[in-house]
Scaffold this motif. Structure first.
Motif, mmCIF file in Angstrom:
data_model
loop_
_atom_site.group_PDB
_atom_site.id
_atom_site.type_symbol
_atom_site.label_atom_id
_atom_site.label_comp_id
_atom_site.label_asym_id
_atom_site.label_seq_id
_atom_site.Cartn_x
_atom_site.Cartn_y
_atom_site.Cartn_z
ATOM 1 N N GLU A 409 0.840 -1.191 0.000
ATOM 2 C CA GLU A 409 0.000 0.000 0.000
ATOM 3 C C GLU A 409 0.881 1.249 0.000
ATOM 4 O O GLU A 409 0.590 2.236 -0.661
ATOM 5 C CB GLU A 409 -0.892 -0.019 1.237
ATOM 6 N N PRO A 420 -0.652 1.210 -5.193
ATOM 7 C CA PRO A 420 -1.636 2.169 -5.708
ATOM 8 C C PRO A 420 -1.064 2.968 -6.894
ATOM 9 O O PRO A 420 0.072 3.449 -6.839
ATOM 10 C CB PRO A 420 -1.899 3.071 -4.497
ATOM 11 N N VAL A 435 -6.628 -0.460 -9.178
ATOM 12 C CA VAL A 435 -7.804 0.415 -9.048
ATOM 13 C C VAL A 435 -8.022 0.774 -7.576
ATOM 14 O O VAL A 435 -7.927 1.917 -7.175
ATOM 15 C CB VAL A 435 -9.074 -0.241 -9.638
ATOM 16 N N ASN A 436 -8.286 -0.230 -6.773
ATOM 17 C CA ASN A 436 -8.428 0.026 -5.332
ATOM 18 C C ASN A 436 -8.246 -1.261 -4.532
ATOM 19 O O ASN A 436 -8.270 -2.367 -5.097
ATOM 20 C CB ASN A 436 -9.793 0.658 -5.013
ATOM 21 N N ILE A 449 -7.905 -6.966 -4.058
ATOM 22 C CA ILE A 449 -7.449 -5.779 -4.766
ATOM 23 C C ILE A 449 -8.151 -5.763 -6.124
ATOM 24 O O ILE A 449 -8.260 -6.813 -6.777
ATOM 25 C CB ILE A 449 -5.921 -5.826 -4.964
ATOM 26 N N HIS A 450 -8.634 -4.619 -6.494
ATOM 27 C CA HIS A 450 -9.263 -4.507 -7.810
ATOM 28 C C HIS A 450 -8.297 -3.873 -8.788
ATOM 29 O O HIS A 450 -7.580 -2.938 -8.455
ATOM 30 C CB HIS A 450 -10.564 -3.699 -7.712
ATOM 31 N N CYS A 451 -8.300 -4.428 -10.001
ATOM 32 C CA CYS A 451 -7.425 -3.928 -11.055
ATOM 33 C C CYS A 451 -8.219 -3.913 -12.360
ATOM 34 O O CYS A 451 -9.325 -4.469 -12.442
ATOM 35 C CB CYS A 451 -6.223 -4.844 -11.242
#
Ligand code: ATP
Ligand code: MG
Length: 577
Positions: A409, A420, A435-436, A449-451
């Motif tokens: 992070e 990030p 993404v987040n 984790i979103h990508c």
């Protein structure tokens, strides 16, 4: 190119101290040239079946079998089973298995010292008849008291001059079990003033009312090693009796027995330095202690320096043989750096192991712009430098795993992996962009984790040529297979655990991180059904093999053989500074 040149490593390797000379090879070459033993070479490997073989024994048998192979000779496997109180069939079987695994063959020449018990008894009688042995009734503590100490002569036993007839009668009574254990021994009559303690009337036979795993209760007297060994060598027509350096002081006794008796031949005993290895202990007694005190699970624990342990860990016979070639054979003892062995192993595994992807500590990545329920495959070669190993398809889908450790992070400087705002490459697949991160509301731990992915980057590169430095290995969640992975490391955290002068025990220096078990690992599906013992490189992680004992089709278990790089070098430097 001569032999010693061939054995020399091509480049400087860690721990290397000298070119791999072998003075025993030189002696054998000379003997053949001078037609000694009519040019014949016969060796033997004589393990005592009281434990599993370790890598020190491998040095001895690689030498014995190796010399026989090289000079068109023979090498016998002889189980030196003269001490029934410590020996077991389990050990005999493991010894045979380990030698075969290393690629050596004793053909039909498997012998046991116990095969010769009748002959050895006759030789002892011959010795008594020649006035060269007597039955001594001193209790054991007196025997050692009379033997004296180094530098001062011992004292003759009061039984030393017993008449021959009486010796014969008593020896026979010993054999028939008429005398109590410890009450009588047969001793050679040599020289109680000899500067060599081994020559001060050594024991030849002792009473042991213990059944033997091969001869049952036929015998209640058993020959001592020094007596049995030289005679077994002679009976088998051995030419070169190669043994480790601690037997140097026993050589006069070896020769003495053979000189006194009418024997088929007189083999030459030649001693060489034992193998000592850093970060381990090489002695059956201490290995047994590690088992008894629960530091390891058994002789075949993958952290043990036993051949069974090393085989299970994923070592190859070739790596061990190459190591033996490189360290050579000398008289002078030293400690070989274990990183030399590890270096050779890595070098070999690098060439021979297919590379696959495994995630040991997974974190979930959801690719938001990849349709749910869809998947595709990417072609991945098994080895970048060896097309003959072929390739396999790795499936890709909306949810994948990467190593938890491949995301930060708050990334430190020079962090090229996921963070990030960052974009990374998935090995063999495509580029993905952060993404987040979704956290657990209670613990704050990242759960997924979103990508997004760039569909134009199939194969791993963007068409616009933008640079992406970091690459992660990954597996598709829907296709992954689960496994347990055991991360093994050196058993000790001190290079010389036996010889620390600080009053500590060697077991005080067990590496607490010698085994770390990862139970939630995700592997690419090509590993389904991987057979026991199969070796792989897990990309970016190290070399691994399927555990030969605990792995099943339902529950795959992998052992880490060795990491990709030597992380100990750094640790050692830190210790020194
Ligand atoms: P340990 O000390 O581990 O108990 P050992 O010498 O008692 O071993 P044996 O079964 O008698 O075990 O060994 C068989 C042969 O292997 C012997 O000829 C011995 O010299 C050799 N050997 C044992 N340990 C080593 C070693 N560390 N390096 C080289 N040779 C060895
Ligand atoms: Mg021994």
């Amino acid at each position: 190119m001569d032999r010693s040149e061939r054995a020399r490593p091509s480049k400087e390797t860690p721990g290397e101290r000298e070119a791999s000379a072998n003075f025993i090879r030189d002696i054998i070459v000379q003997d053949i040239q001078s037609n000694k033993n009519r040019g014949r070479v016969a060796t033997r490997f004589p393990p005592e079946p009281n434990g599993y073989l370790h890598i020190g024994h491998a040095k001895a048998f690689c030498l014995n079998f190796g010399m026989a192979e090289e000079f068109n000779g023979t090498c016998n496997l002889r189980l030196d089973d003269t001490n029934p109180s410590k020996e077991e069939v389990e050990y005999v079987e493991s010894i045979k298995q380990d030698i075969r695994w290393m690629g050596f063959d004793w053909e039909d020449r498997l012998y046991y010292a116990s095969d010769y018990f009748d002959k050895l008894y006759e030789y002892a009688v011959q010795l008594i008849k020649a006035g060269k042995a007597y039955v001594c009734c001193l209790p054991p503590d007196k025997v050692s008291e009379y033997r004296g100490v180094f530098g001062r002569p011992g004292t003759d036993s009061p039984y030393r001059n017993r008449p021959i007839e009486e010796n014969l009668r008593l020896f026979e009574a010993m054999r028939r079990g008429e005398l109590a254990e410890g009450s009588h021994v047969l001793r050679a009559k040599i020289d109680m003033a000899s500067p060599n303690m081994n020559m001060r009337d050594p024991t030849v036979y002792r009473i042991l009312k213990v059944p033997h795993h091969r001869t049952g209760d036929k015998w209640c007297i058993y020959p001592m090693y020094d007596f049995a060994h030289c005679l077994s060598d002679s009976i088998e027509g051995i030419t070169h009796s190669l043994c480790s350096i601690e037997f140097e002081d026993h050589r006069p006794l070896y020769d003495w027995f053979l000189d006194q008796l009418e024997v088929p031949c007189h083999p030459q005993q030649i001693e060489f330095a034992r193998l000592n290895l850093s970060y381990t202990v090489l002695s059956k007694r201490y290995l047994q202690q590690l088992i008894d005190e629960g530091f390891v699970t058994g002789w075949y624990d993958p952290r043990m320096p036993t051949l069974s342990g090393m085989r299970r860990r994923g070592y190859t016979p070739d790596a061990i043989k190459t190591f033996m070639e490189r360290i050579g054979i000398a008289k002078k003892e030293g400690v070989v750096d274990v990183s030399l062995l590890e270096y050779i192993l890595r070098e070999q595994l690098n060439l021979t192991s297919p590379r696959v992807m495994a995630v040991l500590d997974p974190i979930k990545i959801v690719i938001d712009n990849y349709p749910e329920g869809q998947s595709e495959e990417f072609d991945a070669p098994y080895h970048p430098d060896d097309p003959s190993m072929g390739s396999r398809k790795v499936p890709f889908s909306r949810v994948i795993y990467i190593e938890r450790d491949d995301f930060r992070e708050q990334p430190p400087k020079k962090w090229f992996r996921l963070a990030p705002g960052r974009e990374i490459r998935l090995r063999y697949a495509c580029l993905i962009k952060f993404v987040n991160a979704v956290k657990d509301a209670k613990t704050g731990e990242i759960v997924e984790i979103h990508c997004t992915w760039d569909p134009e980057s199939r194969g791993g590169n963007a068409p616009d040529g933008r640079k992406v430095q970091g690459t992660s290995h990954w597996v598709s969640a829907a296709h992954a297979i689960s496994a347990e992975v055991r991360l093994y490391d050196r058993l000790f955290n001190k290079p010389h655990p036996m010889s620390l002068k600080d009053g500590s025990k060697f077991t005080d220096h067990i590496n607490p991180e010698s085994l770390k078990t990862m139970t939630n690992c995700k592997l690419e599906p090509s590993l389904k059904g991987a057979p026991k013992g199969a070796r792989y490189q897990f990309e970016r992680l190290g070399y691994f093999c399927v555990d030969s004992l605990d792995s099943t089709e339902q529950h795959l278990v992998f052992n880490r053989t060795i990491s990709l790089r030597d992380s100990w070098e750094k640790i050692e430097k830190a210790i020194k500074t």
